[in-house]
Write a protein that holds these residues in place. Structure first.
Motif, PDB file in Angstrom:
ATOM      1  N   MET A   7      39.250  41.033  28.392  1.00  0.00           N
ATOM      2  CA  MET A   7      39.226  39.634  27.965  1.00  0.00           C
ATOM      3  C   MET A   7      38.653  39.475  26.564  1.00  0.00           C
ATOM      4  SD  MET A   7      38.432  37.464  31.457  1.00  0.00           S
ATOM      5  CE  MET A   7      36.940  38.354  31.904  1.00  0.00           C
ATOM      6  N   ALA A   8      37.770  40.388  26.160  1.00  0.00           N
ATOM      7  CA  ALA A   8      37.287  40.360  24.780  1.00  0.00           C
ATOM      8  C   ALA A   8      38.386  40.786  23.812  1.00  0.00           C
ATOM      9  CB  ALA A   8      36.064  41.274  24.627  1.00  0.00           C
ATOM     10  N   LEU A   9      39.222  41.710  24.257  1.00  0.00           N
ATOM     11  CA  LEU A   9      40.331  42.172  23.431  1.00  0.00           C
ATOM     12  C   LEU A   9      41.385  41.094  23.265  1.00  0.00           C
ATOM     13  CD1 LEU A   9      41.726  44.622  22.017  1.00  0.00           C
ATOM     14  CD2 LEU A   9      42.740  45.160  24.233  1.00  0.00           C
ATOM     15  N   ASN A  10      41.669  40.358  24.348  1.00  0.00           N
ATOM     16  CA  ASN A  10      42.706  39.329  24.316  1.00  0.00           C
ATOM     17  C   ASN A  10      42.267  38.133  25.157  1.00  0.00           C
ATOM     18  OD1 ASN A  10      44.996  37.746  24.366  1.00  0.00           O
ATOM     19  ND2 ASN A  10      46.390  39.401  24.886  1.00  0.00           N
ATOM     20  N   PRO A  11      41.873  37.040  24.535  1.00  0.00           N
ATOM     21  CA  PRO A  11      41.387  35.878  25.288  1.00  0.00           C
ATOM     22  C   PRO A  11      42.469  35.177  26.094  1.00  0.00           C
ATOM     23  CG  PRO A  11      41.591  35.349  22.951  1.00  0.00           C
ATOM     24  CD  PRO A  11      41.819  36.831  23.070  1.00  0.00           C
ATOM     25  N   HIS A  12      43.732  35.563  25.902  1.00  0.00           N
ATOM     26  CA  HIS A  12      44.829  34.961  26.669  1.00  0.00           C
ATOM     27  C   HIS A  12      45.056  35.673  27.995  1.00  0.00           C
ATOM     28  CE1 HIS A  12      45.800  32.637  23.094  1.00  0.00           C
ATOM     29  NE2 HIS A  12      45.800  33.759  22.403  1.00  0.00           N
ATOM     30  N   VAL A  13      44.283  36.714  28.251  1.00  0.00           N
ATOM     31  CA  VAL A  13      44.416  37.498  29.473  1.00  0.00           C
ATOM     32  C   VAL A  13      43.284  37.154  30.437  1.00  0.00           C
ATOM     33  CG1 VAL A  13      44.305  39.850  30.425  1.00  0.00           C
ATOM     34  CG2 VAL A  13      45.616  39.398  28.339  1.00  0.00           C
ATOM     35  N   GLU A  14      43.630  36.989  31.704  1.00  0.00           N
ATOM     36  CA  GLU A  14      42.616  36.848  32.750  1.00  0.00           C
ATOM     37  C   GLU A  14      42.422  38.212  33.398  1.00  0.00           C
ATOM     38  OE1 GLU A  14      41.867  34.694  37.104  1.00  0.00           O
ATOM     39  OE2 GLU A  14      43.751  34.375  36.015  1.00  0.00           O
ATOM     40  N   ALA A  29      49.110  43.819  25.156  1.00  0.00           N
ATOM     41  CA  ALA A  29      50.522  43.438  25.244  1.00  0.00           C
ATOM     42  C   ALA A  29      50.718  42.028  25.778  1.00  0.00           C
ATOM     43  CB  ALA A  29      51.276  44.429  26.128  1.00  0.00           C
ATOM     44  N   GLY A  30      49.711  41.489  26.472  1.00  0.00           N
ATOM     45  CA  GLY A  30      49.809  40.114  26.940  1.00  0.00           C
ATOM     46  C   GLY A  30      50.103  39.943  28.413  1.00  0.00           C
ATOM     47  N   ILE A  31      49.772  40.943  29.243  1.00  0.00           N
ATOM     48  CA  ILE A  31      49.890  40.752  30.689  1.00  0.00           C
ATOM     49  C   ILE A  31      48.962  39.611  31.097  1.00  0.00           C
ATOM     50  CG2 ILE A  31      49.481  41.792  32.948  1.00  0.00           C
ATOM     51  CD1 ILE A  31      51.911  42.930  31.538  1.00  0.00           C
ATOM     52  N   GLY A  32      49.494  38.656  31.841  1.00  0.00           N
ATOM     53  CA  GLY A  32      48.732  37.438  32.124  1.00  0.00           C
ATOM     54  C   GLY A  32      47.481  37.644  32.939  1.00  0.00           C
ATOM     55  N   LYS A  33      47.576  38.509  33.960  1.00  0.00           N
ATOM     56  CA  LYS A  33      46.404  38.730  34.815  1.00  0.00           C
ATOM     57  C   LYS A  33      46.293  40.202  35.160  1.00  0.00           C
ATOM     58  CE  LYS A  33      44.168  37.472  39.181  1.00  0.00           C
ATOM     59  NZ  LYS A  33      44.229  36.634  40.409  1.00  0.00           N
ATOM     60  N   LEU A  34      45.096  40.742  34.996  1.00  0.00           N
ATOM     61  CA  LEU A  34      44.785  42.108  35.380  1.00  0.00           C
ATOM     62  C   LEU A  34      43.705  42.080  36.458  1.00  0.00           C
ATOM     63  CD1 LEU A  34      44.524  43.879  31.894  1.00  0.00           C
ATOM     64  CD2 LEU A  34      46.425  44.026  33.515  1.00  0.00           C
ATOM     65  N   THR A  35      43.964  42.777  37.551  1.00  0.00           N
ATOM     66  CA  THR A  35      42.945  42.996  38.572  1.00  0.00           C
ATOM     67  C   THR A  35      42.537  44.453  38.484  1.00  0.00           C
ATOM     68  OG1 THR A  35      43.942  41.340  40.036  1.00  0.00           O
ATOM     69  CG2 THR A  35      42.381  42.871  41.017  1.00  0.00           C
ATOM     70  N   ILE A  36      41.276  44.703  38.194  1.00  0.00           N
ATOM     71  CA  ILE A  36      40.792  46.076  37.995  1.00  0.00           C
ATOM     72  C   ILE A  36      39.930  46.453  39.191  1.00  0.00           C
ATOM     73  CG2 ILE A  36      39.505  47.616  36.482  1.00  0.00           C
ATOM     74  CD1 ILE A  36      40.200  45.618  34.186  1.00  0.00           C
ATOM     75  N   ILE A  37      40.367  47.483  39.916  1.00  0.00           N
ATOM     76  CA  ILE A  37      39.737  47.868  41.175  1.00  0.00           C
ATOM     77  C   ILE A  37      39.061  49.229  40.999  1.00  0.00           C
ATOM     78  CG2 ILE A  37      40.108  48.308  43.633  1.00  0.00           C
ATOM     79  CD1 ILE A  37      42.689  46.609  43.378  1.00  0.00           C
ATOM     80  N   ASP A  38      37.738  49.256  41.133  1.00  0.00           N
ATOM     81  CA  ASP A  38      36.980  50.497  40.984  1.00  0.00           C
ATOM     82  C   ASP A  38      35.573  50.245  41.506  1.00  0.00           C
ATOM     83  OD1 ASP A  38      35.566  52.817  40.007  1.00  0.00           O
ATOM     84  OD2 ASP A  38      37.159  53.094  38.534  1.00  0.00           O
ATOM     85  N   ASP A  39      35.052  51.167  42.304  1.00  0.00           N
ATOM     86  CA  ASP A  39      33.697  50.988  42.837  1.00  0.00           C
ATOM     87  C   ASP A  39      32.679  51.892  42.150  1.00  0.00           C
ATOM     88  OD1 ASP A  39      34.470  53.461  43.869  1.00  0.00           O
ATOM     89  OD2 ASP A  39      33.484  53.147  45.799  1.00  0.00           O
ATOM     90  N   ASP A  40      33.101  52.547  41.067  1.00  0.00           N
ATOM     91  CA  ASP A  40      32.249  53.533  40.405  1.00  0.00           C
ATOM     92  C   ASP A  40      31.427  52.887  39.290  1.00  0.00           C
ATOM     93  OD1 ASP A  40      31.164  55.991  39.895  1.00  0.00           O
ATOM     94  OD2 ASP A  40      32.944  56.840  38.934  1.00  0.00           O
ATOM     95  N   VAL A  41      30.426  53.625  38.815  1.00  0.00           N
ATOM     96  CA  VAL A  41      29.619  53.193  37.679  1.00  0.00           C
ATOM     97  C   VAL A  41      29.809  54.190  36.538  1.00  0.00           C
ATOM     98  CG1 VAL A  41      27.911  52.036  39.124  1.00  0.00           C
ATOM     99  CG2 VAL A  41      27.559  54.428  38.475  1.00  0.00           C
ATOM    100  N   VAL A  42      29.490  53.756  35.348  1.00  0.00           N
ATOM    101  CA  VAL A  42      29.675  54.590  34.164  1.00  0.00           C
ATOM    102  C   VAL A  42      28.625  55.698  34.135  1.00  0.00           C
ATOM    103  CG1 VAL A  42      29.726  54.631  31.646  1.00  0.00           C
ATOM    104  CG2 VAL A  42      30.602  52.629  32.878  1.00  0.00           C
ATOM    105  N   ASP A  43      29.108  56.923  33.944  1.00  0.00           N
ATOM    106  CA  ASP A  43      28.244  58.090  33.760  1.00  0.00           C
ATOM    107  C   ASP A  43      28.419  58.575  32.327  1.00  0.00           C
ATOM    108  OD1 ASP A  43      26.673  60.325  35.371  1.00  0.00           O
ATOM    109  OD2 ASP A  43      28.042  61.353  33.987  1.00  0.00           O
TER     110      ASP A  43
END
Length: 251
Positions: free
Chosen positions: A94-101, A52-66
């Motif tokens: 960022m791979a999906l939308n290069p305009h997003v940080e 959708a074009g949200i300018g900045k996303l901060t993704i908070i998670d301490d888990d690993v992929v199972d």
């Protein structure tokens, strides 16, 4: 905040919407959203917000992929099992939308660090899997004056609500759940498409809130995937809530 020619082309179908337009798209571009949890709900929310074009996303998670995550977390691949979810989700966005940080915070959010991690964001979308985290995030959002979209999904039931001050999430669940001892999908199971649906709906609520498309707070949206039905219920504020309420005066 102006849009480039590439962005105008990318978001054309949103910009032509009468209730959204170029102004709405510029608001999304200027916005910073924190996403708590890169699990099933995050896997629905992160692609929707990034696309959708949200300018900045901060993704908070301490888990690993199972490997057991992959049934409901399609932003990850089989060859990424063991990798840090926050980092991989940020790379996906960022791979999906290069305009997003997109920024990864590989930390467990709790009452001690929630305000520090969330300060400066325009909205928080919480898809965490336990009440202790949800309440810590809610309390921090109330204290910081940040709107919160809280989403949960287990078995065949989902819920999403937007909270702005009072009522807050603590008004909804009370003080009895300030612990990590709660049911989760590892114990109870979940249909894979359910958290993705809930996460996408949570992203829609977040986008509406950022773009100023309506006042959606004060209601809880409930999804019954067994009956394929949605319903919304009003949430009253608790005047004695220790997060958003004003305790009665003694004497």
């Amino acid at each position: 905040m102006s849009l480039s020619d590439a962005e105008l082309e990318r978001y054309a179908r949103q910009i032509v919407l009468p209730k959204f337009g170029g102004v709405g798209q510029q608001k999304l571009k200027a916005a910073s959203i924190a996403v708590i949890g890169a699990g099933g709900i995050g896997s629905g929310a992160v692609p929707a917000l990034a696309a959708a074009g949200i300018g900045k996303l901060t993704i908070i998670d301490d888990d690993v992929v199972d490997r057991s995550n992959l049934q409901r977390q399609p932003i990850f691949r089989d060859d990424q099992v063991g990798g840090e979810k926050a980092m991989l989700a940020a790379r996906f966005a960022m791979a999906l939308n290069p305009h997003v940080e997109a920024v990864a915070r590989e930390r467990r959010i709790d009452a001690g660090n929630a305000s520090e991690l969330l300060e400066g964001h325009d909205l928080v979308l919480d898809g965490s899997d336990n009440f202790a985290t949800r309440l810590a995030v809610s309390d921090a959002c109330v204290g910081l004056g940040i709107p919160l979209v809280s989403a949960a999904a287990v078995q065949l039931q989902g819920q999403v609500g937007l909270f702005r001050g009072a009522p807050c999430y603590r008004c909804f669940v009370g003080d009895a759940f300030d612990s990590e001892d709660c049911d989760n999908c590892a114990e109870l199971g979940v249909l894979g498409a359910l958290p993705l649906t809930v996460g996408s709906f949570a992203a829609l609520m977040a986008i509406r809130a950022i773009a100023g498309m309506g006042e959606d707070s004060g209601k809880l949206h409930l999804l019954d995937a067994d009956q394929l039905s949605w319903r919304a219920i009003p949430l009253p504020a608790d005047p004695g809530c220790r997060a958003c309420g004003v305790p009665p005066q003694s004497g």
